[in-house]
Design an enzyme around this catalytic site. Structure first.
Site, PDB file in Angstrom:
ATOM      1  N   VAL A  30       0.548  -1.272   0.374  1.00  0.00           N
ATOM      2  CA  VAL A  30       0.146   0.179   0.437  1.00  0.00           C
ATOM      3  C   VAL A  30       0.873   1.428   0.110  1.00  0.00           C
ATOM      4  O   VAL A  30       1.999   1.094   0.709  1.00  0.00           O
ATOM      5  CB  VAL A  30      -1.104  -0.323   1.909  1.00  0.00           C
ATOM      6  N   GLY A  31       0.849   1.938  -0.805  1.00  0.00           N
ATOM      7  CA  GLY A  31       1.192   3.364  -1.258  1.00  0.00           C
ATOM      8  C   GLY A  31       1.105   4.077   0.339  1.00  0.00           C
ATOM      9  O   GLY A  31      -0.217   4.587   0.649  1.00  0.00           O
ATOM     10  N   SER A  57       5.734  -1.559  -0.297  1.00  0.00           N
ATOM     11  CA  SER A  57       6.148  -0.784  -1.832  1.00  0.00           C
ATOM     12  C   SER A  57       6.726   0.194  -1.910  1.00  0.00           C
ATOM     13  O   SER A  57       6.789   1.121  -1.002  1.00  0.00           O
ATOM     14  CB  SER A  57       4.457   0.386  -1.777  1.00  0.00           C
ATOM     15  N   TYR A  80       7.629  -0.099  -8.265  1.00  0.00           N
ATOM     16  CA  TYR A  80       7.210   0.337  -9.215  1.00  0.00           C
ATOM     17  C   TYR A  80       8.448   0.514 -10.498  1.00  0.00           C
ATOM     18  O   TYR A  80       9.428   1.121 -10.229  1.00  0.00           O
ATOM     19  CB  TYR A  80       6.641   1.665  -8.919  1.00  0.00           C
ATOM     20  N   LYS A  84       2.092  -8.739 -10.220  1.00  0.00           N
ATOM     21  CA  LYS A  84       0.833  -8.515  -9.298  1.00  0.00           C
ATOM     22  C   LYS A  84       0.329  -7.118 -10.825  1.00  0.00           C
ATOM     23  O   LYS A  84       0.555  -6.197 -11.311  1.00  0.00           O
ATOM     24  CB  LYS A  84       1.602  -7.275  -9.081  1.00  0.00           C
ATOM     25  N   SER A 116      -5.437  -8.936  -9.372  1.00  0.00           N
ATOM     26  CA  SER A 116      -5.634  -7.998  -8.760  1.00  0.00           C
ATOM     27  C   SER A 116      -5.909  -7.508 -10.028  1.00  0.00           C
ATOM     28  O   SER A 116      -5.912  -6.226 -10.858  1.00  0.00           O
ATOM     29  CB  SER A 116      -4.307  -7.346  -7.828  1.00  0.00           C
ATOM     30  N   HIS A 129      -5.764  -3.774  -7.921  1.00  0.00           N
ATOM     31  CA  HIS A 129      -5.338  -2.487  -7.743  1.00  0.00           C
ATOM     32  C   HIS A 129      -6.335  -2.013  -6.805  1.00  0.00           C
ATOM     33  O   HIS A 129      -6.554  -0.510  -6.354  1.00  0.00           O
ATOM     34  CB  HIS A 129      -4.623  -1.650  -8.569  1.00  0.00           C
ATOM     35  N   MET A 178     -11.129  -9.049  -0.439  1.00  0.00           N
ATOM     36  CA  MET A 178     -11.798  -9.580   1.011  1.00  0.00           C
ATOM     37  C   MET A 178     -11.444  -8.777   1.854  1.00  0.00           C
ATOM     38  O   MET A 178     -10.830  -7.624   2.461  1.00  0.00           O
ATOM     39  CB  MET A 178     -10.200 -10.629   1.102  1.00  0.00           C
ATOM     40  N   ARG A 179     -12.315  -8.924   2.999  1.00  0.00           N
ATOM     41  CA  ARG A 179     -12.133  -8.184   3.890  1.00  0.00           C
ATOM     42  C   ARG A 179     -12.837  -8.992   5.371  1.00  0.00           C
ATOM     43  O   ARG A 179     -13.331  -8.641   5.923  1.00  0.00           O
ATOM     44  CB  ARG A 179     -13.301  -7.854   4.058  1.00  0.00           C
TER      45      ARG A 179
END
Length: 382
Positions: free
Chosen positions: A84-85, A112, A135, A257, A279, A281, A315-316
């Site tokens: 996560v950025g 990240s 990145y 990814k 994914s 994102h 997903m949670r």
């Protein structure tokens, strides 16, 4: 009995509500939002929850284990913490908190390139077990140097990102001044003043910065200059020709990814990559695209015997992880869920979130009579 979590917050949704009260609105909007009209953001979770499992109550049951082998390492659960950025924007020192929790619970943590702790610091915390997400830089020199740093830090897995050829159009962030270049508006300053604990911790740990990128950044950039630096330094659009030299350089495992199609999966296999993470994102890039569970099901069915197939986005909960594993994923990653946890509970948020997910997933396994996470597909209602 020590459950390993605070019973006031037994679900990720409880953590989300607490996080919303605890951090500035601009930070919560950055964490919580998708792109455009948030269609794919909500579709991700909804379509995962359309997947149904059926129990086998009379089947002999010798106990259920969450342990999962991946790339030669046995993890204590089939889920990890996704990259996560700008994590430190949402909660100060968040990447270090989550990396410590991941290491303690023996699950993977992916750092990240554009988060707020360095490769070296996270490697120190995790004893060289953290994965690193790259990145893609515009300059080969910069790409090579970052990869060498990840190698020196003993990162076992390099994750290369393919689903950010351009920044997503995110109306909340634009309104809040968090588009590139970002700006701190009067409204944002007032929001900070209303969240004293967040403000105190930001003072304690310092204004969040792109720590991994510090060696390459000119000093004393203002916010506008920082935005220009980021735009000029990174080219998100990957091609086969850009991936080939990375595969040649990196001797460990490489995961692609952001995969959303069979065609990109076939390319990953052709290039000799070791895994893909299906994914979108977190619904932050293409509002008109598919949810993650649909391509996952197709890709896992066709290619799981040729490459490791994993998934993030949507997903949670433990049941969501179970549904995803039953649909063909070998491993799963979650980003927002862990950021809700650390934003809600600070230093305790990582341990708490991991514990509730483990507890929920264990309950599902015992309920349906699944002994090994690799066998979840036997309980999929088709």
């Amino acid at each position: 009995m020590d459950l390993g979590y605070n019973t006031k917050y037994p679900s990720v949704n409880d953590l989300r509500k607490k996080a919303k009260k605890r951090i500035p609105k601009f930070a919560f909007d950055y964490l919580d939002g998708g792109c455009n009209e948030d269609v794919n953001l909500h579709k991700n979770t909804k379509e995962i929850r359309d997947v149904e499992l059926f129990p086998k109550y009379l089947k002999p049951h010798g106990g259920s284990s969450l342990k999962t082998e991946l790339f030669g390492h046995t993890y204590d659960a089939p889920f990890g913490i996704a990259p996560v950025g700008l994590q430190g924007l949402m909660w100060p020192n968040a990447p270090e908190i989550l990396a410590k929790s991941a290491h303690k619970h023996n699950i993977p943590f992916i750092l990240s390139t554009v988060t707020t702790s360095s490769i070296e610091r996270i490697s120190e915390i995790t004893e060289g077990k953290a994965w690193f997400q790259l990145y893609h830089p515009t300059e080969d020199r910069l790409r090579d140097d970052i990869i060498k740093r990840a190698e020196a830090a003993h990162c076992p897995v390099l994750v290369i990102l393919c689903d950010v050829p351009t920044f997503g159009f995110r109306p909340r962030d634009i309104r809040n001044g968090l588009a590139m270049p970002p700006r701190m508006t009067l409204s944002n300053i007032l929001q900070v003043m209303g969240k004293p604990e967040w403000a105190f911790n930001t003072l304690k740990y310092g204004q969040p910065n792109f720590e991994t990128l510090k060696p390459y950044m000119p000093k004393n950039l203002d916010l506008k200059q920082l935005g220009l630096f980021m735009n000029n330094t990174f080219s998100g659009r990957l091609t086969e020709e850009k991936i080939k030299p990375i595969r040649d350089m990196w001797k460990g495992k490489i995961v692609l990814k952001g995969v959303a199609t069979e065609a990109d999966t076939e390319t990953a296999i052709k290039l000799g990559l070791d895994g893909v993470i299906v994914s979108n994102h977190g619904g932050r890039q293409l509002d008109a695209g598919e949810s993650t569970i649909k391509p996952l099901t197709r890709i896992a069915e066709k290619y799981s015997d040729q490459i490791k197939v994993m998934m993030d986005s949507g997903m949670r909960s433990g049941p969501d992880i179970a549904r995803t594993l039953a649909s063909g994923a070998e491993f799963t990653f979650m980003g927002r869920s862990f950021m809700y946890g650390v934003s809600a509970l600070g230093k305790k948020g990582g341990d708490h979130t991991i514990s509730i997910l483990k507890t929920q997933l264990q309950q599902v396994m015992e309920q349906v009579c699944c002994e090994d996470v690799r066998d979840f597909n036997q309980f999929l209602k088709k």
